[in-house]
Every structure is written in C-alpha cells, then in structure tokens.
Design a protein around this motif. Structure first.
Motif, PDB file in Angstrom:
ATOM      1  N   VAL A  30       8.421  29.431   7.312  1.00 48.89           N
ATOM      2  CA  VAL A  30       7.269  28.596   7.635  1.00 48.89           C
ATOM      3  C   VAL A  30       6.088  28.980   6.751  1.00 48.89           C
ATOM      4  O   VAL A  30       5.810  30.164   6.543  1.00 48.89           O
ATOM      5  CB  VAL A  30       6.880  28.757   9.121  1.00 48.89           C
ATOM      6  N   MET A  32       2.498  29.350   6.818  1.00 51.30           N
ATOM      7  CA  MET A  32       1.461  29.417   7.839  1.00 51.30           C
ATOM      8  C   MET A  32       0.131  28.809   7.392  1.00 51.30           C
ATOM      9  O   MET A  32      -0.735  28.523   8.209  1.00 51.30           O
ATOM     10  CB  MET A  32       1.254  30.873   8.275  1.00 51.30           C
ATOM     11  N   LYS A  34      -0.083  25.918   6.249  1.00 49.84           N
ATOM     12  CA  LYS A  34       0.042  24.478   6.429  1.00 49.84           C
ATOM     13  C   LYS A  34       0.413  24.099   7.855  1.00 49.84           C
ATOM     14  O   LYS A  34       1.035  23.069   8.097  1.00 49.84           O
ATOM     15  CB  LYS A  34       1.072  23.928   5.446  1.00 49.84           C
ATOM     16  N   VAL A  35       0.032  24.926   8.796  1.00 52.83           N
ATOM     17  CA  VAL A  35       0.303  24.646  10.208  1.00 52.83           C
ATOM     18  C   VAL A  35      -0.819  23.797  10.804  1.00 52.83           C
ATOM     19  O   VAL A  35      -2.000  24.094  10.619  1.00 52.83           O
ATOM     20  CB  VAL A  35       0.445  25.945  11.019  1.00 52.83           C
ATOM     21  N   ASP A  36      -0.443  22.734  11.480  1.00 52.96           N
ATOM     22  CA  ASP A  36      -1.395  21.892  12.205  1.00 52.96           C
ATOM     23  C   ASP A  36      -1.233  22.218  13.690  1.00 52.96           C
ATOM     24  O   ASP A  36      -0.330  21.723  14.354  1.00 52.96           O
ATOM     25  CB  ASP A  36      -1.110  20.414  11.938  1.00 52.96           C
ATOM     26  N   THR A 167       8.729  34.010  11.265  1.00 51.55           N
ATOM     27  CA  THR A 167       8.603  32.792  10.471  1.00 51.55           C
ATOM     28  C   THR A 167       9.822  32.486   9.609  1.00 51.55           C
ATOM     29  O   THR A 167       9.843  31.481   8.908  1.00 51.55           O
ATOM     30  CB  THR A 167       7.378  32.889   9.536  1.00 51.55           C
ATOM     31  N   THR A 256       2.825  20.888  17.816  1.00 54.54           N
ATOM     32  CA  THR A 256       2.434  21.645  16.635  1.00 54.54           C
ATOM     33  C   THR A 256       3.240  21.141  15.441  1.00 54.54           C
ATOM     34  O   THR A 256       4.454  20.921  15.549  1.00 54.54           O
ATOM     35  CB  THR A 256       2.690  23.149  16.827  1.00 54.54           C
ATOM     36  N   TYR A 258       4.111  21.681  11.147  1.00 56.84           N
ATOM     37  CA  TYR A 258       4.035  22.660  10.076  1.00 56.84           C
ATOM     38  C   TYR A 258       5.041  22.312   8.981  1.00 56.84           C
ATOM     39  O   TYR A 258       5.831  21.382   9.117  1.00 56.84           O
ATOM     40  CB  TYR A 258       4.281  24.077  10.605  1.00 56.84           C
TER      41      TYR A 258
END
Length: 263
Positions: A30, A32, A34-36, A167, A256, A258
């Motif tokens: 992941v 991190m 670019k996490v919404d 992640t 969430t 991402y």
C-alpha cells in the motif's frame, strides 16, 4: 485513542486470464501517501474519571485510572487501561488474556484542533513483530464543556511510518483458487466463485469469499461468525503495476480508498 490496523487481509489482485494471473502474482504494498481516509469521525469522551469510545464496535466505557478494565465483544483485546497524562494527553494499553497487545499515546495540540498519535499493536501479528506507526487526526466537533481535550469527534487525516508488516501482502493464483499470505500471519486459500473459505491467523475474521466482478476487479468479503464485517473491491491497472482499492468497513460504516504498488 486506539487506531485500527489498516490493511491486514487485503484482497488479492488478478484477472481471469492465465496471462494476467501470472502478471499479478507476487507481493504488493500500500502507498500510504495515497490513502483517502474515511470522512466519518471517531468519537471519544473523557470526563469525570471515565473514558468512552463511542464509535468502537461494540462501544465501551471504562475508568480512566490507568488500571486494566475489562471489555467484551472485541476479538483483539479484552481489557483497556487509560492513563490520563494531562488535560491534552492520554496513554492507552490494551491486553488480551493478561498480555499486552497494544499501546498508544495521543496528544492534542494547544489549540485543540489536531491530535497526534503513535501506536504499537501486536494483537493480530501471531507472535511476530508488532505493527507500529503514527498519525494525525483533525477535530470535527468538540467534546462537552469541562471534558479532556481528547473528547470529541476526530477524523484521521494522515498515517506515517507505518511498518511494512501492515502494508505488504503476497498472493498466488493457481487454477480457480487464490492464496493470500501476509507477514503478520494471516492467510487463506479461496475459490474465485464466491465460495466461503476459512481465514487463518486472524481472530477478527472467520471466513472470506472472493469473486471476480468484471475483467480486472476483484471483490473480497470478510465475515466474522457469519456476519459480514468488511468488503474489499480492488481494481488492477492495465499495466499490472498498480491497483486502486476500496474498503467498506461494515461495522463502523466507514469507507477508505488507497492505492497499492507491485513490488
């Protein structure tokens, strides 16, 4: 302020063709940055010597005297200790069967608008290294007059320094089945027709079902004792190097989004 882990049990990414399956096999991580994060806030109250997590599932209220307080209905911990450091800071210690499985510190800024938190969580790592990280939350609504600054509604806006074991995951497609493994010890092998299969190594997830939804989109449904607790929808990019994912937390009604990158 206990922060849930982010990406344990993430659905694998694949396309129905043999060529695409081979391209998608491997390890993913992941991004991190670019996490919404979900816009729905967490709600806490610390007042009159009592601490309440109102949006935890199930909610709980305990004495804030630094001692272990029993809680029920939570698969990852069975006691919580809240130590009030000041009117702007608390420390939390979670235990299961008498063993520490999580610690966190939350500090609210002088203006009361921002909370910084750091944590270490081994509640779902199967004896391996804990998941660690830190982040930031923004105040959405104040708590009642006279309560600790921790009180109120808080929306997570940033996570940083999250350890790789939270992640990263690996998957392998073989025929009509997919196998997912994570460094924290979670794993499953499931058919791609939506048939339920057992999840191993996760006390909070009993079973998982995986199915294709379109050419490059995979949907994973996680259950606990027959109840749907989350749904992952993952779409892989045509080049097979990145993917966009959405997690719907059915317990807290949070969504969430991402991105992940193939390693």
């Amino acid at each position: 302020m206990k922060k849930p882990l982010f990406v344990l049990g993430l659905a694998a990414l694949l396309s129905p063709t043999l060529m695409a399956q081979s391209a998608f096999d491997g390890t993913w991580k992941v991004d991190m940055s670019k996490v919404d994060f979900s816009k729905k806030p967490d709600v806490f109250l610390l007042q009159g010597g009592m601490y309440a997590c109102k949006t935890c599932v199930p909610p709980f209220e305990v004495k804030a005297d630094g001692t272990d307080q029993a809680v029920t209905g939570h698969p990852y911990f069975d006691s919580v200790a809240i130590k009030v450091v000041s009117d702007h800071e608390i420390e939390e210690t979670d235990k299961k069967d008498g063993k520490v499985v999580g610690t966190s510190t939350t500090t609210v800024s002088a203006d009361g608008k921002t909370a910084r938190f750091s944590f270490s969580d081994s509640s779902d790592t199967n004896g391996g290294p804990p998941v660690t990280g830190k982040g930031e939350a923004t105040l959405v609504a104040k708590g009642p007059a006279g309560s600790n600054a921790i009180s109120g509604s808080w929306r997570t806006t940033m996570m940083e320094g999250l350890s790789d074991n939270a992640t990263v995951w690996t998957y392998k497609v073989s025929g009509e089945e997919i196998t997912m493994t994570a460094p924290t010890g979670q794993s499953y092998t499931a058919k791609l027709d939506g048939t339920e299969a057992p999840m191993s190594g996760d006390p909070g997830v009993t079973s998982v079902s995986v199915k294709m939804n379109g050419k490059n989109t995979l949907e994973e449904t996680d259950k606990r004792d027959g109840k749907v607790i989350s749904v992952w929808t993952v779409t892989v990019a045509p080049d097979g190097k990145t993917a966009k994912a959405t997690n719907e937390d059915k317990l807290q009604n949070k969504t969430t989004k991402y991105e992940a990158t193939k390693q």
